[in-house]
Design an enzyme around this catalytic site. Structure first.
Site, PDB file in Angstrom:
ATOM      1  N   ARG A 234       0.863  -1.183   0.000  1.00  0.00           N
ATOM      2  CA  ARG A 234       0.000   0.000   0.000  1.00  0.00           C
ATOM      3  C   ARG A 234       0.896   1.229   0.000  1.00  0.00           C
ATOM      4  O   ARG A 234       1.914   1.267   0.700  1.00  0.00           O
ATOM      5  CB  ARG A 234      -0.914   0.037   1.239  1.00  0.00           C
ATOM      6  CG  ARG A 234      -2.113  -0.881   1.180  1.00  0.00           C
ATOM      7  CD  ARG A 234      -3.149  -0.449   0.121  1.00  0.00           C
ATOM      8  NE  ARG A 234      -4.268  -1.363   0.036  1.00  0.00           N
ATOM      9  CZ  ARG A 234      -4.370  -2.404  -0.791  1.00  0.00           C
ATOM     10  NH1 ARG A 234      -3.386  -2.685  -1.624  1.00  0.00           N
ATOM     11  NH2 ARG A 234      -5.442  -3.165  -0.801  1.00  0.00           N
ATOM     12  N   GLU A 263      -2.563   7.218  -5.499  1.00  0.00           N
ATOM     13  CA  GLU A 263      -2.904   6.491  -6.723  1.00  0.00           C
ATOM     14  C   GLU A 263      -4.379   6.596  -7.084  1.00  0.00           C
ATOM     15  O   GLU A 263      -4.727   6.524  -8.256  1.00  0.00           O
ATOM     16  CB  GLU A 263      -2.484   5.022  -6.630  1.00  0.00           C
ATOM     17  CG  GLU A 263      -3.313   4.215  -5.679  1.00  0.00           C
ATOM     18  CD  GLU A 263      -2.760   2.800  -5.528  1.00  0.00           C
ATOM     19  OE1 GLU A 263      -3.415   1.890  -5.972  1.00  0.00           O
ATOM     20  OE2 GLU A 263      -1.663   2.638  -4.955  1.00  0.00           O
ATOM     21  N   HIS A 295      -0.588  -0.253  -9.660  1.00  0.00           N
ATOM     22  CA  HIS A 295      -1.339  -1.214  -8.832  1.00  0.00           C
ATOM     23  C   HIS A 295      -1.785  -2.421  -9.676  1.00  0.00           C
ATOM     24  O   HIS A 295      -2.969  -2.748  -9.735  1.00  0.00           O
ATOM     25  CB  HIS A 295      -2.555  -0.540  -8.173  1.00  0.00           C
ATOM     26  CG  HIS A 295      -2.960  -1.227  -6.897  1.00  0.00           C
ATOM     27  ND1 HIS A 295      -3.294  -0.561  -5.762  1.00  0.00           N
ATOM     28  CD2 HIS A 295      -3.061  -2.544  -6.585  1.00  0.00           C
ATOM     29  CE1 HIS A 295      -3.593  -1.422  -4.806  1.00  0.00           C
ATOM     30  NE2 HIS A 295      -3.458  -2.641  -5.293  1.00  0.00           N
TER      31      HIS A 295
END
Ligand code: NAD
Length: 321
Positions: A234, A263, A295
């Site tokens: 994360r 993000e 991601h």
């Protein structure tokens, strides 16, 4: 018939969810937008909502859901840091997630980043595309000689250790809850030992209050000069400004990020101009020894199949009592 509002969807989500099996008749309606305060009204008339990592499920969103009679959120991800779980519990909203989906997918992405950074694959490819076969600046190191530290030895950290074992590297790890499988592959050490001794450090712990900015200027200062940092977990585990400073000073030799604190904004492009032009992110991207992906660690056929099936199973389990 249960109606599920599926937020933050991309065409591939729809394809995999439509292919999954479930005995209960469900109507899945797809919203490309993020669930957040401004979009929560879209949920009127639904029985449940399905969210992804960048939806913002704070107390006010939860209260709106409850006011509309919704008491189920099915997350299509493992992490749950985007949901105010305390408020959900207080308001009686059940939150389910997909705790495990092909941990190898993220682990393999972390290893891919290590190899790509080490062997400077991007730089080499760009050079060869210009018919330049010069090797200057492309020297790597053998993974076998490296000491690699894995922080968080749950499902993904363990899969990473299994993959890395094949290189013959020295493996260290850290986790407040050690497990035997990881202990058979790597030595558990205190965090400061891991910081001091590793050539490569890969983050696989969840984002919580206690792990927020786990990697900051203090921890970076303890690391070896030229360390490689990989974050596929994360974004907010790493203080991006401190990482940028570490890059500038040459303290960090390589940085691989599949996740980034902002993000959500980048993914949905609502703030991308601001972020790309004057934020730390844009500056980080200017370094040739920084590798960023959007991601995509989880993004394999196997993981998407498991995510879709578990999500619908969770809806089914809730409504069938
Ligand atoms: P997991 O729950 O199986 O394992 C997490 C481990 O971290 C646990 O063993 C836990 O004890 C440990 N941990 C907790 N606090 C820690 C700390 N302070 N220091 C070190 N370890 C600590 O979770 P997982 O399935 O292995 O996933 C790990 C993380 O990967 C998730 O939280 C998620 O944020 C991230 N993730 C990323 C992607 C992606 O596409 N990039 C996909 C899935 C998951």
């Amino acid at each position: 018939m249960k109606k599920i509002a599926v937020f933050s969807t991309k065409p591939y989500d729809k394809a995999f969810l439509d292919r999954a099996n479930t005995p209960t008749r469900m109507q899945l309606d797809y919203f490309e937008t993020r669930l957040k305060r401004e979009s929560v009204k879209l949920v009127e008339g639904y029985d449940a909502v399905s969210c992804f990592v960048n939806d913002i499920v704070d107390e006010s969103v939860l209260q709106c859901l409850v006011d509309m009679g919704i008491s189920l959120i099915v997350l299509r991800c493992a992490g749950f840091n985007n949901v105010d779980l305390a408020a959900a519990q207080r308001l009686g909203v059940q939150v389910s997630r997909v705790p495990s989906y092909s941990p190898e997918s993220v682990a393999e992405h972390a290893v891919a980043m290590m190899l790509a950074l080490n062997r400077k694959i991007n730089k080499a490819y760009n050079r060869v595309k210009e018919h330049n076969f010069d090797l200057d600046g492309l020297m790597g190191f053998n993974m076998q000689q490296a000491t690699i530290g894995v922080i968080g030895t749950g499902k993904i950290g363990l899969a990473a250790l299994r993959a890395l074992r094949g290189f013959g590297s020295t493996l260290l790890c850290h986790d407040p809850y050690p497990n035997d499988e990881a202990a058979a592959l790597a030595d558990y050490v205190p965090l400061d030992t891991l910081f001091r001794t590793c050539d490569i450090i890969s983050l696989h712990c969840p984002l919580m209050e206690s792990t927020y900015h786990l990697i900051d200027k203090t921890s970076i200062a303890q690391m070896k000069d030229g360390v490689m940092l990989i974050n596929t977990s994360r974004g907010a585990l790493l203080n991006a400004q401190d990482a940028l400073d570490g890059m500038k000073q040459g303290k960090i030799g390589y940085l691989g990020l599949d996740v980034y604190e902002l993000e959500g904004e980048l993914f949905f492009r609502d703030l991308s101009d601001r972020v790309m032009h004057d934020d730390v992110f844009g500056l980080l991207l200017s370094y040739h020894n920084v590798l960023v992906t959007g991601h995509q660690g989880y993004f394999t056929r196997e993981a998407l199949t498991e995510i879709a099936q578990t999500t619908l199973n969770n809806v089914e389990a809730h409504f069938s009592g």
